[in-house]
Design an enzyme around this catalytic site. Structure first.
Site, mmCIF file in Angstrom:
data_model
loop_
_atom_site.group_PDB
_atom_site.id
_atom_site.type_symbol
_atom_site.label_atom_id
_atom_site.label_comp_id
_atom_site.label_asym_id
_atom_site.label_seq_id
_atom_site.Cartn_x
_atom_site.Cartn_y
_atom_site.Cartn_z
ATOM 1 N N ASN A 1 -4.996 5.764 -2.329
ATOM 2 C CA ASN A 1 -4.476 6.039 -1.022
ATOM 3 C C ASN A 1 -3.741 7.574 -0.851
ATOM 4 O O ASN A 1 -3.907 8.097 0.035
ATOM 5 C CB ASN A 1 -3.500 5.018 -0.525
ATOM 6 C CG ASN A 1 -4.153 4.033 0.049
ATOM 7 O OD1 ASN A 1 -5.239 3.872 0.456
ATOM 8 N ND2 ASN A 1 -3.381 2.920 -0.036
ATOM 9 N N SER B 1 0.683 -1.206 0.115
ATOM 10 C CA SER B 1 0.004 0.040 -0.138
ATOM 11 C C SER B 1 0.844 1.261 -0.073
ATOM 12 O O SER B 1 0.458 2.302 -0.457
ATOM 13 C CB SER B 1 -0.967 -0.025 1.152
ATOM 14 O OG SER B 1 -1.826 -0.957 1.363
ATOM 15 N N HIS C 1 -2.116 -3.539 -6.719
ATOM 16 C CA HIS C 1 -2.747 -3.163 -5.391
ATOM 17 C C HIS C 1 -4.488 -3.558 -5.421
ATOM 18 O O HIS C 1 -5.316 -2.613 -6.148
ATOM 19 C CB HIS C 1 -2.509 -1.758 -5.362
ATOM 20 C CG HIS C 1 -2.848 -1.159 -4.070
ATOM 21 N ND1 HIS C 1 -3.569 0.128 -3.743
ATOM 22 C CD2 HIS C 1 -2.828 -1.608 -2.783
ATOM 23 C CE1 HIS C 1 -3.515 0.293 -2.364
ATOM 24 N NE2 HIS C 1 -3.057 -0.825 -1.854
HETATM 25 N N1 LIG Z 1 -5.209 -4.201 5.018
HETATM 26 C C1 LIG Z 1 -5.576 -3.504 4.094
HETATM 27 O O1 LIG Z 1 -6.698 -2.972 3.923
HETATM 28 C C2 LIG Z 1 -4.764 -3.547 2.725
HETATM 29 C C3 LIG Z 1 -5.115 -2.985 1.454
HETATM 30 C C4 LIG Z 1 -4.065 -2.991 0.433
HETATM 31 C C5 LIG Z 1 -3.116 -3.696 0.440
HETATM 32 N N2 LIG Z 1 -2.557 -4.020 1.639
HETATM 33 C C6 LIG Z 1 -1.190 -4.526 1.767
HETATM 34 O O2 LIG Z 1 -1.324 -5.867 1.586
HETATM 35 C C7 LIG Z 1 -0.278 -6.509 2.408
HETATM 36 C C8 LIG Z 1 -0.642 -7.512 3.260
HETATM 37 O O3 LIG Z 1 -1.755 -6.638 4.042
HETATM 38 P P1 LIG Z 1 -2.605 -7.397 5.105
HETATM 39 O O4 LIG Z 1 -3.570 -6.337 5.599
HETATM 40 O O5 LIG Z 1 -3.163 -8.507 4.482
HETATM 41 O O6 LIG Z 1 -1.773 -8.100 6.207
HETATM 42 P P2 LIG Z 1 -1.923 -9.019 7.318
HETATM 43 O O7 LIG Z 1 -1.042 -9.029 8.496
HETATM 44 O O8 LIG Z 1 -3.346 -9.608 7.501
HETATM 45 O O9 LIG Z 1 -1.235 -10.548 6.800
HETATM 46 C C9 LIG Z 1 0.063 -10.621 6.173
HETATM 47 C C10 LIG Z 1 0.437 -12.244 6.284
HETATM 48 O O10 LIG Z 1 1.619 -12.366 5.858
HETATM 49 C C11 LIG Z 1 2.349 -13.420 6.330
HETATM 50 N N3 LIG Z 1 3.700 -13.110 6.345
HETATM 51 C C12 LIG Z 1 4.719 -12.358 6.894
HETATM 52 N N4 LIG Z 1 5.666 -12.457 6.292
HETATM 53 C C13 LIG Z 1 5.779 -13.667 5.661
HETATM 54 C C14 LIG Z 1 6.896 -14.179 4.806
HETATM 55 N N5 LIG Z 1 7.915 -13.919 4.758
HETATM 56 N N6 LIG Z 1 6.340 -15.300 3.954
HETATM 57 C C15 LIG Z 1 5.100 -15.816 4.093
HETATM 58 N N7 LIG Z 1 3.956 -15.159 4.890
HETATM 59 C C16 LIG Z 1 4.399 -14.047 5.286
HETATM 60 C C17 LIG Z 1 1.821 -13.129 7.992
HETATM 61 O O11 LIG Z 1 1.993 -14.244 8.729
HETATM 62 C C18 LIG Z 1 0.308 -12.744 7.654
HETATM 63 O O12 LIG Z 1 -0.523 -13.896 7.635
HETATM 64 C C19 LIG Z 1 0.747 -5.183 2.864
HETATM 65 O O13 LIG Z 1 1.605 -4.909 2.102
HETATM 66 C C20 LIG Z 1 -0.336 -4.047 3.060
HETATM 67 O O14 LIG Z 1 0.060 -2.883 2.753
HETATM 68 C C21 LIG Z 1 -3.280 -3.847 2.757
#
Ligand SMILES: NC(=O)c1ccc[n+]([C@@H]2O[C@H](COP(=O)([O-])OP(=O)(O)OC[C@H]3O[C@@H](n4cnc5c(N)ncnc54)[C@H](O)[C@@H]3O)[C@@H](O)[C@H]2O)c1
Length: 331
Positions: free
Chosen positions: A220, A149, A170
Site C-alpha cells: 500500500n 491496512s 496483511h
Molecule cells: N478491503 C480490502 O481490500 C482490504 C485489504 C486488506 C486489509 N483490509 C483490512 O481488513 C479489515 C476488514 O476490511 P473488510 O474490507 O473486510 O471490511 P468489511 O466492512 O467488509 O468487514 C468488516 C466486518 O467486521 C464486522 N465487525 C465490525 N466490528 C466488529 C466487532 N467489534 N466484532 C466483530 N465483528 C465486527 C462488520 O460487521 C463487518 O462484517 C480492515 O482493517 C481493512 O483495513 C481490507
C-alpha cells in the site's frame, strides 16, 4: 459456549505453554473476527488448508451472508481444482465448510484458539476495545494478529498485555486468489511469534514477506500514492466550470481520460487492472481512509495530500463496485 476466565485458561494450558515457550506455535485452530470481505476470505482459506476456524461477527445475518459467500467461492475453487473429479470436489467443499463454525461473541471462543486474526472495521478505538477484551479470555499461547491496512500494529497491540505475541498479518483481496501475505513485526513482536506467522502463512499456500511496522507496509505504501497520482492526472483534465468533478467533463487541456489512463497502464505497464478499475474494486472509501490517516500523520508530505475528486465521490456514496458506481458505473 460459556465464558472461560484467563485463570482457567492458564491452568489448562500450563503444560503446553512450557514447551511452547521454546518452540514456534503450530497454528491449528484459528479465530477470525469480522466476516466481511477479508475475514470471510481468510476463514475460507484457513479452513481449506486443514485448520479449524471460528468466524465471528456481530449478527446472525452477517454471518449467514459470510457463509453463503464462502460457499459460492469454494464452489468455484473446487470446480477448478477438481475439474476431473467432481466427487472429490464435493468432498473438499463439505470438509472445508464443516471446519468453519460461527459465533457472535469473540470472547467466548478464544480460550483454546492458537491464533486470532482480526479483520473488523478500520478504526483504532474499536480494534483496541476488541483486543483488550480478548486479551483477558484468550489462551496464554494465543497469537493476536491484525489485518489492518493503514493503522500502526503497535498502536493496536498496545491495548493488550501480549505485545510480544502480536503482529500484523496483511492479506490481499480477494484472499482465496491473492498469494501475498505481509507479516508485520513490531519492535515488541517476538521472533517466535513472527516465525509462527510465517509458517502459518505458508500452510495457507501463501507467499509471506516481512515488513516493519511502517505506514502502508510494502504494497500500500507504493500502491496508494500511485492510485492518487492517477487521480491527479485525471483531475487536471476535469472541467471544473459547473460539472461535478465525478462527472465526465474534460477541459481541452485534459492530460488524459480515466479510460485512457487505465488502458495505458494495462497495455503499457502490463498491470492487470488500470488504476481507476482498481480504485473501484478496492473501494474508494478504503483508499480515502488510508490517505486521510497518512495525511493526519504527516500533513506536509506531498505524497500524502488528499484528493478532491476522491473526497467528492465518497461524499456522494459512490464507493466503487460495491455500491454500483465509483469512477465507473456498474449497474
Ligand atoms: N478491503 C480490502 O481490500 C482490504 C485489504 C486488506 C486489509 N483490509 C483490512 O481488513 C479489515 C476488514 O476490511 P473488510 O474490507 O473486510 O471490511 P468489511 O466492512 O467488509 O468487514 C468488516 C466486518 O467486521 C464486522 N465487525 C465490525 N466490528 C466488529 C466487532 N467489534 N466484532 C466483530 N465483528 C465486527 C462488520 O460487521 C463487518 O462484517 C480492515 O482493517 C481493512 O483495513 C481490507
Amino acid at each position: 459456549m460459556a465464558f472461560v476466565t484467563r485463570q482457567f485458561v492458564r491452568s489448562v494450558s500450563s503444560s503446553s505453554t512450557a514447551s511452547a515457550s521454546a518452540k514456534k506455535i503450530i497454528v491449528k485452530h484459528v479465530t477470525v473476527i469480522g466476516g466481511g470481505l477479508m475475514g470471510a476470505g481468510i476463514a475460507q482459506v484457513a479452513a481449506a488448508t486443514g485448520h479449524t476456524v471460528v468466524l465471528v461477527d456481530q449478527s446472525e445475518d452477517i454471518l449467514a451472508k459470510s457463509k453463503k459467500g464462502i460457499e459460492e467461492s469454494l464452489r468455484k475453487v473446487s470446480k477448478k481444482k477438481f475439474a476431473e473429479n467432481p466427487k472429490a470436489g464435493d468432498e473438499f467443499m463439505q470438509k472445508t465448510l464443516s471446519s468453519i463454525s460461527t459465533s457472535m461473541d469473540a470472547a467466548s471462543v478464544v480460550h483454546s484458539t492458537d491464533l486470532v486474526v482480526e479483520a473488523i472495521v478500520e478504526n483504532l478505538k474499536v480494534k483496541n476495545e476488541l483486543f483488550k477484551r480478548l486479551d483477558k479470555f484468550a489462551a496464554e499461547h494465543t497469537i493476536f494478529a491484525s489485518n489492518t491496512s493503514s493503522l500502526q500494529i503497535t498502536d493496536i497491540a498496545n491495548a493488550t498485555t501480549r505485545q510480544d505475541q502480536f503482529a500484523g498479518l496483511h492479506f490481499f483481496n480477494p484472499v482465496p486468489l491473492m498469494k501475498l501475505v505481509e507479516v508485520i513485526k513490531t519492535p515488541m513482536t517476538s521472533q517466535k511469534t513472527f516465525e509462527s506467522l510465517i509458517d502459518f502463512s505458508k500452510t495457507l499456500g501463501k507467499h509471506p514477506v516481512s515488513c516493519k511496522d511502517t505506514p502502508g507496509f510494502i504494497v500500500n505504501r507504493l500502491l496508494i500514492p500511485y492510485l492518487l497520482d492517477a487521480i491527479k492526472l485525471y483531475e487536471r483534465g476535469i472541467n471544473t466550470h459547473g460539472n461535478s468533478k465525478s462527472g465526465s467533463g474534460y477541459s481541452l487541456n485534459s492530460d488524459a481520460s480515466k479510460e485512457d489512463i487505465d488502458t495505458a497502464m494495462k497495455l503499457g505497464a502490463g498491470y492487470p487492472m488500470g488504476p481507476f478499475e482498481l480504485l473501484d474494486y478496492v473501494g474508494l472509501d478504503t483508499t480515502k481512509f488510508i490517505m486521510d490517516g497518512w495525511h493526519e500523520m504527516d500533513a506536509m508530505n506531498p505524497v500524502f495530500q488528499p484528493s478532491p475528486t476522491l473526497n467528492e465521490l465518497v461524499a456522494e456514496k459512490k464507493l466503487g463496485k460495491k455500491t454500483g458506481e465509483g469512477f465507473y458505473k456498474y449497474k
